[in-house]
Motif scaffolding. Structure first.
Motif, PDB file in Angstrom:
ATOM      1  N   TRP A  41       1.449  -1.030  -0.138  1.00 38.57           N
ATOM      2  CA  TRP A  41       0.058   0.034   0.275  1.00 38.57           C
ATOM      3  C   TRP A  41       1.122   1.401  -0.068  1.00 38.57           C
ATOM      4  CZ3 TRP A  41      -0.145   4.039   3.708  1.00 38.57           C
ATOM      5  CH2 TRP A  41      -0.953   5.385   3.396  1.00 38.57           C
ATOM      6  N   ALA A  42       2.181   1.657   0.978  1.00 40.53           N
ATOM      7  CA  ALA A  42       2.867   2.192   0.608  1.00 40.53           C
ATOM      8  C   ALA A  42       3.605   3.151  -0.357  1.00 40.53           C
ATOM      9  CB  ALA A  42       3.356   2.002   1.928  1.00 40.53           C
ATOM     10  N   LYS A  43       3.913   1.700  -1.472  1.00 35.66           N
ATOM     11  CA  LYS A  43       4.505   2.105  -2.583  1.00 35.66           C
ATOM     12  C   LYS A  43       3.507   2.321  -3.442  1.00 35.66           C
ATOM     13  CE  LYS A  43       8.059  -1.423  -1.823  1.00 35.66           C
ATOM     14  NZ  LYS A  43       8.951  -2.439  -2.161  1.00 35.66           N
ATOM     15  N   THR A  44       2.477   2.030  -3.332  1.00 36.60           N
ATOM     16  CA  THR A  44       1.560   2.675  -4.775  1.00 36.60           C
ATOM     17  C   THR A  44       0.775   4.248  -3.646  1.00 36.60           C
ATOM     18  OG1 THR A  44       0.283   0.487  -4.580  1.00 36.60           O
ATOM     19  CG2 THR A  44      -0.538   2.000  -5.497  1.00 36.60           C
ATOM     20  N   GLU A  82       7.328   9.424   2.695  1.00 38.47           N
ATOM     21  CA  GLU A  82       8.705   9.488   2.038  1.00 38.47           C
ATOM     22  C   GLU A  82       9.151   7.924   2.284  1.00 38.47           C
ATOM     23  OE1 GLU A  82      10.430  12.392   5.481  1.00 38.47           O
ATOM     24  OE2 GLU A  82       8.802  13.507   5.246  1.00 38.47           O
ATOM     25  N   ASP A  83      10.420   8.319   1.262  1.00 39.02           N
ATOM     26  CA  ASP A  83      11.279   7.238   0.583  1.00 39.02           C
ATOM     27  C   ASP A  83      12.328   6.732   1.936  1.00 39.02           C
ATOM     28  OD1 ASP A  83      10.698   7.522  -1.935  1.00 39.02           O
ATOM     29  OD2 ASP A  83      12.992   8.834  -1.830  1.00 39.02           O
ATOM     30  N   LEU A 135       9.603   0.437   6.298  1.00 39.73           N
ATOM     31  CA  LEU A 135       9.280  -1.252   6.203  1.00 39.73           C
ATOM     32  C   LEU A 135       9.470  -1.682   5.949  1.00 39.73           C
ATOM     33  CD1 LEU A 135       5.677   0.827   5.540  1.00 39.73           C
ATOM     34  CD2 LEU A 135       6.352   0.150   7.539  1.00 39.73           C
ATOM     35  N   GLU A 136      10.371  -1.797   4.987  1.00 37.82           N
ATOM     36  CA  GLU A 136      11.224  -2.721   4.117  1.00 37.82           C
ATOM     37  C   GLU A 136      12.439  -3.714   5.487  1.00 37.82           C
ATOM     38  OE1 GLU A 136      12.805  -0.752   0.527  1.00 37.82           O
ATOM     39  OE2 GLU A 136      11.424  -1.446  -0.419  1.00 37.82           O
ATOM     40  N   ALA A 137      12.969  -2.680   5.334  1.00 37.64           N
ATOM     41  CA  ALA A 137      13.361  -2.825   6.557  1.00 37.64           C
ATOM     42  C   ALA A 137      13.264  -4.029   8.174  1.00 37.64           C
ATOM     43  CB  ALA A 137      14.744  -1.952   7.452  1.00 37.64           C
TER      44      ALA A 137
END
Length: 163
Positions: free
Chosen positions: A85-88, A96-97, A103-105
């Motif tokens: 959802w965050a990427k979309t 923010e990036d 979130l990925e970590a």
């Protein structure tokens, strides 16, 4: 301009009002769309926090490994939904990036912990089954007495000469 292409003042006012209304209302409709998309993200984050709270409620010692595996599977799924959802919706919801990187970590860390928890659950199930089989075999042995109800506890053997 030729007289046939001139617009009346009333027509010009109507066009100007329509243009103004269109420009004035465009941000409002965009905000309404953004807020519903962002609200969905809020719901996803709440579901993720719910999984975290369930994991934190596990006892520190003697926690059921199968329950821990199940909870970490749920958290990993919730993290995947939040990350997708965050990427979309990165641009719509001003994400923010560095937030997406965080979130990925976290997703990577949860996956590693989930792997360990599920491996421990599999090992626990295997050992429990072996202990139950051994306990059943000991019951069939005429010279052994099980002094414990725990199938993982070692048996107490009485030598035949003592009988």
């Amino acid at each position: 301009m030729p007289a046939s292409t001139r617009f009346s003042p009333h027509c010009l006012k109507l066009v100007a009002a329509t243009l103004f209304a269109t420009l004035a209302l465009a941000p409002a409709t965009a905000v309404a769309q953004v807020s519903s998309d962002c609200e969905k993200g809020g719901d996803l984050f709440k579901a993720r926090v719910s999984w975290i709270q369930k994991i934190q409620a596990l006892p520190r010692k003697h926690a059921d490994p199968n329950a821990a595996c199940s909870l970490f599977n749920g958290l990993a799924g919730a993290n995947a939904k939040v990350l997708a959802w965050a990427k979309t919706n990165k641009d719509w919801c001003s994400i923010e990036d560095n937030q997406i990187a965080g979130l990925e970590a976290e997703s990577t860390n949860v996956s590693a912990i989930r792997g360990k928890a599920c491996a421990a659950a599999a090992q626990f199930s295997k050992l429990k089954n072996e202990a139950e089989r051994a306990a059943k075999n000991r019951r069939d042995d005429a010279f052994s007495v099980d002094m414990h109800s725990d199938p993982l506890a070692p048996p107490v053997k009485i030598p035949p000469s003592a009988l």
